[in-house]
Design a protein around this motif. Structure first.
Motif, PDB file in Angstrom:
ATOM      1  N   LYS A  57     -34.142 -29.411  69.828  1.00 17.82           N
ATOM      2  CA  LYS A  57     -32.986 -28.671  70.321  1.00 17.82           C
ATOM      3  C   LYS A  57     -31.918 -29.691  70.692  1.00 17.82           C
ATOM      4  O   LYS A  57     -32.157 -30.573  71.516  1.00 17.82           O
ATOM      5  CB  LYS A  57     -33.351 -27.821  71.533  1.00 17.82           C
ATOM      6  N   ARG A  59     -27.758 -30.448  71.825  1.00 10.64           N
ATOM      7  CA  ARG A  59     -26.507 -29.919  72.365  1.00 10.64           C
ATOM      8  C   ARG A  59     -25.370 -30.614  71.624  1.00 10.64           C
ATOM      9  O   ARG A  59     -25.283 -31.843  71.619  1.00 10.64           O
ATOM     10  CB  ARG A  59     -26.395 -30.177  73.859  1.00 10.64           C
ATOM     11  N   GLU A  74     -28.270 -20.888  71.368  1.00  9.78           N
ATOM     12  CA  GLU A  74     -27.700 -20.514  72.665  1.00  9.78           C
ATOM     13  C   GLU A  74     -26.227 -20.880  72.687  1.00  9.78           C
ATOM     14  O   GLU A  74     -25.826 -21.927  72.189  1.00  9.78           O
ATOM     15  CB  GLU A  74     -28.424 -21.267  73.779  1.00  9.78           C
ATOM     16  N   CYS A  95     -24.982 -17.160  68.578  1.00  7.58           N
ATOM     17  CA  CYS A  95     -26.444 -17.148  68.464  1.00  7.58           C
ATOM     18  C   CYS A  95     -26.902 -16.597  67.116  1.00  7.58           C
ATOM     19  O   CYS A  95     -26.423 -15.565  66.659  1.00  7.58           O
ATOM     20  CB  CYS A  95     -27.051 -16.311  69.576  1.00  7.58           C
TER      21      CYS A  95
END
Length: 110
Positions: A57, A59, A74, A95
């Motif tokens: 995951k 960012r 997200e 999403c």
């Protein structure tokens, strides 16, 4: 004579047949080196792009490039895909939407 002058002008401007290739090489090497990987506890750690694996995951902060083809899990943002799709405006990605690697996450937040 017109063709000769045109070719001479391109050569003087540095727009010869190999100038475009050099630009792509420089762009490819100037990509981001580190990405923020999210741990299971929610903490972030910057890791080299070479250490990013399937299932990680990440960012992608505003102004950063999307490092790899991926899916938004997200949040959401406007992503500039113009270099690949020709779309003149950034496209909202939320999403479940797929992201294309090397596109730019703009500062607009949805």
């Amino acid at each position: 004579m017109i063709i000769s002058l045109t070719l001479l002008g391109q050569m003087l401007e540095g727009k010869g047949p190999f100038a475009d290739f050099r630009c792509h090489q420089v762009t490819a090497r100037s990509g981001a080196e580190d990405r923020a990987r999210l741990a299971d506890d929610g903490s972030e750690h910057d890791v080299p792009l070479a250490d990013v694996r399937a299932g990680d995951k990440l960012r992608v902060r505003p102004g950063e490039k999307v490092p790899v083809d991926s899916v938004v899990i997200e949040g959401g943002s406007a992503v500039d895909e113009s270099m690949l799709t020709g779309e003149p405006m950034p496209v909202h990605q939320g999403c479940g939407r797929p992201l294309i690697g090397a596109t730019l996450n703009t500062a607009v937040r949805w």
